[in-house]
Scaffold this active site. Structure first.
Site, PDB file in Angstrom:
ATOM      1  NE  ARG A 144      -3.872   0.611   1.934  1.00 43.81           N
ATOM      2  CZ  ARG A 144      -5.082   0.658   2.484  1.00 43.81           C
ATOM      3  NH1 ARG A 144      -5.280   1.327   3.599  1.00 43.81           N
ATOM      4  NH2 ARG A 144      -6.099   0.034   1.928  1.00 43.81           N
ATOM      5  CG  HIS A 147      -8.370   0.122  -2.739  1.00 43.70           C
ATOM      6  ND1 HIS A 147      -7.674  -1.043  -2.458  1.00 43.70           N
ATOM      7  CD2 HIS A 147      -8.942   0.497  -1.560  1.00 43.70           C
ATOM      8  CE1 HIS A 147      -7.824  -1.339  -1.185  1.00 43.70           C
ATOM      9  NE2 HIS A 147      -8.585  -0.426  -0.614  1.00 43.70           N
ATOM     10  CD  GLN A 189     -12.936  -1.698  -0.713  1.00 44.21           C
ATOM     11  OE1 GLN A 189     -12.128  -1.623   0.182  1.00 44.21           O
ATOM     12  NE2 GLN A 189     -14.124  -2.272  -0.549  1.00 44.21           N
ATOM     13  CG  ASP A 210     -13.522   6.413  -0.792  1.00 47.92           C
ATOM     14  OD1 ASP A 210     -13.554   6.341   0.457  1.00 47.92           O
ATOM     15  OD2 ASP A 210     -12.467   6.280  -1.445  1.00 47.92           O
ATOM     16  CB  CYS A 259     -13.847   1.271   0.130  1.00 54.31           C
ATOM     17  SG  CYS A 259     -13.386   3.007   0.331  1.00 54.31           S
ATOM     18  NE  ARG A 265     -10.143  -5.183   0.441  1.00 52.83           N
ATOM     19  CZ  ARG A 265      -9.428  -4.175   0.954  1.00 52.83           C
ATOM     20  NH1 ARG A 265     -10.040  -3.131   1.485  1.00 52.83           N
ATOM     21  NH2 ARG A 265      -8.102  -4.181   0.901  1.00 52.83           N
TER      22      ARG A 265
HETATM   23  N1  NVA Z   1      -9.905   6.757  -1.181  1.00 49.22           N
HETATM   24  C1  NVA Z   1      -9.522   6.328   0.141  1.00 49.22           C
HETATM   25  C2  NVA Z   1      -9.754   4.859   0.297  1.00 49.22           C
HETATM   26  C3  NVA Z   1      -9.384   4.291   1.644  1.00 49.22           C
HETATM   27  C4  NVA Z   1      -9.595   2.828   1.733  1.00 49.22           C
HETATM   28  C5  NVA Z   1      -8.050   6.675   0.385  1.00 49.22           C
HETATM   29  O1  NVA Z   1      -7.243   6.490  -0.535  1.00 49.22           O
HETATM   30  O2  NVA Z   1      -7.741   7.139   1.468  1.00 49.22           O
HETATM   31  N1   CP Z   2     -11.173  -0.109   2.559  1.00 45.00           N
HETATM   32  C1   CP Z   2      -9.900  -0.188   2.994  1.00 45.00           C
HETATM   33  O1   CP Z   2      -8.955  -0.440   2.218  1.00 45.00           O
HETATM   34  O2   CP Z   2      -9.762  -0.009   4.331  1.00 45.00           O
HETATM   35  P1   CP Z   2      -8.400   0.192   5.159  1.00 45.00           P
HETATM   36  O3   CP Z   2      -7.831   1.521   4.758  1.00 45.00           O
HETATM   37  O4   CP Z   2      -8.820   0.127   6.581  1.00 45.00           O
HETATM   38  O5   CP Z   2      -7.448  -0.908   4.781  1.00 45.00           O
END
Ligand code: NVA
Ligand code: CP
Length: 302
Positions: free
Chosen positions: A102, A129, A132, A221, A261, A289
């Site tokens: 990540r 993502h 997701q 989101d 998500c 997930r």
């Molecule tokens: N769009 C959000 C998704 C988190 C799972 C982010 O990138 O923070």
């Molecule tokens: N939806 C998601 O990826 O959640 P986290 O940021 O908690 O991993």
């Protein structure tokens, strides 16, 4: 499939194979059956951003497959002190069977895959993502019995999850409508892909009411993603009117699902009322997930 870097790379057949594998592993787990997977595989898990779901579902998933997950954050790995992705990839490839990352730029994931001799999984970048969206597609298929022909709608920021939603839903034969304010649209590479799709409809508007009409599933989101915390107040102004509330849901088809998500900012991108009404679907999505990532790891490591 050697890696899972972005949904833009995958074919409909590859997505379907991941979803079918996830369904099978979920059924085995619910029945208390052992998975047919070699024991002792290890997953290196690099986190350069926060996580609850991704960390816990990957670590639990590899454990349930008979392997082990190793958590590496910037705070305690040499990545945080400037060791290159290329060297990290080559080192982790000598110890592990798969790497999950990540991070911020998509180029970081692509670089890791270039230098790794083991599979790499994108667990969120600023661009996509994919894990997701695969979980979301699995959840929609469970609830609706199909994907093809459904109308999927995105309301809000044209962010990483939106990019994956557009690529994933169109590849699975869903019509897609996206409502974003100008200046917050999905990535050009995704819009170019959508423009070339001929067998389903794609619509981009700045009016949530136009997008939500006849929706079978509405996605949203947060307005400020990780790394954009400094823009929170500016974004609250830009996204006023982009809340998934009961008024917007009334424009959708009967039985319209909601996918988020998580984490959610209730009262901003989604009302408390809509969130609670659709909590079953949203937490099924969170659960999936685990199953979908087990499916991905199964296919990449077996
Ligand atoms: N769009 C959000 C998704 C988190 C799972 C982010 O990138 O923070
Ligand atoms: N939806 C998601 O990826 O959640 P986290 O940021 O908690 O991993």
């Amino acid at each position: 499939m050697k890696h899972l870097l972005k949904l833009l790379d995958l074919s409909k057949e590859e997505i379907t194979l991941i979803l079918d594998t996830a369904d099978k592993l979920k059924a085995e787990q619910k029945a208390g059956k052992k998975h047919d997977f070699p024991a002792g595989k290890t997953l290196a898990m690099i986190f350069e951003k926060n996580s609850t779901r991704t960390r816990v579902s990957f670590e639990t998933g590899i454990f349930q497959l008979g392997g082990h997950g190793i958590f590496l954050s910037n705070a305690d790995s040499q990545l945080g002190r400037g060791e290159s992705i290329a060297d990290t990839a080559r080192v982790l490839s000598r110890y592990n069977d798969c790497i999950m990352i990540r991070t911020f730029g998509q180029d970081g994931v692509e670089e890791l895959a270039k230098y790794a001799s083991i599979p790499v999984i994108n667990a969120l970048t600023d661009f996509e993502h994919p894990c997701q969206l695969l979980a979301d597609l699995m959840t929609i298929r469970e609830h609706k019995g199909k994907l093809e022909g459904l109308k999927a709608v995105w309301i809000g920021d044209g962010n990483n999850v939106a990019n994956s939603m557009i690529a994933g839903c169109l590849k699975c034969g869903m019509d897609v409508s996206v409502a974003c304010p100008e200046g917050y649209r999905p990535d050009k590479k995704i819009l170019d892909f959508a423009a070339g799709v001929t067998d389903c409809k794609f619509e981009l508007t700045d009016d949530p009411k136009i997008a939500a009409k006849n929706a079978d599933v509405i996605f949203t989101d947060v307005w400020a993603s990780m790394g954009q915390e400094g823009e929170t107040e500016k974004r609250k102004i830009a996204f006023a009117g982009y809340c998934v509330d009961s008024e917007l849901m009334a424009l959708a088809n009967t039985g319209c699902m909601v996918q988020h998500c998580l984490p959610a900012h209730k009262g901003e991108e989604i009302s408390e009322e809509v969130f609670e009404k659709h909590a079953q679907e949203i937490f099924d999505e969170a659960e999936n997930r685990l199953h979908v990532q087990k499916g991905i790891m199964y296919l990449l490591m077996k």
